[in-house]
Design an enzyme around this catalytic site. Structure first.
Site, PDB file in Angstrom:
ATOM      1  NE  ARG A 117      -4.130   1.816   2.278  1.00  0.00           N
ATOM      2  CZ  ARG A 117      -4.242   2.783   3.188  1.00  0.00           C
ATOM      3  NH1 ARG A 117      -3.368   2.875   4.170  1.00  0.00           N
ATOM      4  NH2 ARG A 117      -5.238   3.639   3.139  1.00  0.00           N
ATOM      5  CB  ILE A 124      -5.146   5.857  -0.557  1.00  0.00           C
ATOM      6  CG1 ILE A 124      -5.088   4.338  -0.709  1.00  0.00           C
ATOM      7  CG2 ILE A 124      -4.536   6.264   0.782  1.00  0.00           C
ATOM      8  CD1 ILE A 124      -3.653   3.773  -0.814  1.00  0.00           C
ATOM      9  CB  SER A 125     -10.310   3.359   0.009  1.00  0.00           C
ATOM     10  OG  SER A 125     -11.017   4.031  -0.990  1.00  0.00           O
ATOM     11  CD  GLN A 126     -11.320   2.621   7.466  1.00  0.00           C
ATOM     12  OE1 GLN A 126     -12.265   3.332   7.119  1.00  0.00           O
ATOM     13  NE2 GLN A 126     -11.319   1.922   8.579  1.00  0.00           N
TER      14      GLN A 126
END
Ligand code: SAH
Length: 221
Positions: free
Chosen positions: A43, A69-71
């Site tokens: 990530r 950026i998504s969780q």
């Protein structure tokens, strides 16, 4: 040869990633394939180096252009929700962003078609996925509200930005038996839904409250 971004550094350590996987498991993520992807997708490569030390925290982080950026939990939950009702061959994703969700999903489906309205983000995502040797993704710079009709129907559709209501074109491009996962609603009052398309009607199931950036209209360079 691996560039500096791909080299091993402390924050990418197996232990840090394992802690994240464990946390997601405690929160109810059970699909092994999804947990393995969270463990294996680096990530930190999807964000600015300045923030990379926080890459394996379970939070959304800024990626520029007012986007995030998504969780990890949300990426895992959406992926699991998409796959748990059966195999997905062709998936459509609205809101490529940095490409993290795309990367997590990529080996779990045959092909992903992904649309992003901000050209700079799309270009960056394309480079990151190439660097990771992910090859089953087709990218498109467009307004996701209209979907990608030429490649329809899709047996899975993911929205990673929240509309007030799901654009009708996306339901039209969903195959019968297909699932569409989307956060829906205004800022602060969004709910994640899974829609399943039947022969005559579309069923909706709530997967709980979430917080996403809004689905916007038009294009940006
Ligand atoms: N999927 C990303 C998160 C993306 S954030 C991840 O895994 O981290 C949501 C993205 O949706 C942003 O990049 C935003 O630019 C994009 N977006 C918003 N409205 C859109 C639209 N109408 N069409 C395509 N992309 C859109």
């Amino acid at each position: 040869m691996e560039g500096p971004r791909l080299s091993g550094i402390g924050m990418t350590s197996a232990r840090t990633r394992e802690r994240l996987v464990q946390r997601l498991q405690e929160q109810g993520i059970a699909d092994r394939r999804v947990l393995d992807r969270i463990r294996n997708v680096p990530r930190h490569l999807f964000m600015d180096e300045a923030l990379a030390s926080r890459a394996y925290e379970d939070t959304a982080l800024p990626i520029g252009f007012g986007q995030t950026i998504s969780q990890p939990y949300v990426v895992a939950r959406m992926t699991e929700a998409l796959l748990e009702a059966g195999e997905v061959r062709h998936a459509l994703e609205i809101g490529t962003g940095c490409g993290y969700q795309t990367a997590v999903l990529s080996p779990l489906v045959e092909k992903i078609y992904t649309i992003e309205r901000i050209a700079s983000l799309l270009g960056r995502a394309r480079r990151t996925l190439r660097e990771l040797r992910i090859r089953n993704v087709n990218f498109r710079h467009d307004d996701g509200n209209v979907g990608w009709a030429a490649r329809a129907p899709y047996d899975g559709i993911l929205l990673t930005a929240a509309p007030h209501a799901v654009p009708p074109a996306l339901f039209e491009q969903l195959a019968v038996g297909g699932r569409l996962i989307a956060p829906v609603g205004p800022d602060g009052r969004q709910e994640l839904y899974r829609y399943t398309k039947g022969d005559t009607r579309i069923e909706r199931q709530s997967l709980g409250p979430v917080s996403f950036v809004p689905l916007l209209s038009g294009l940006q360079r």
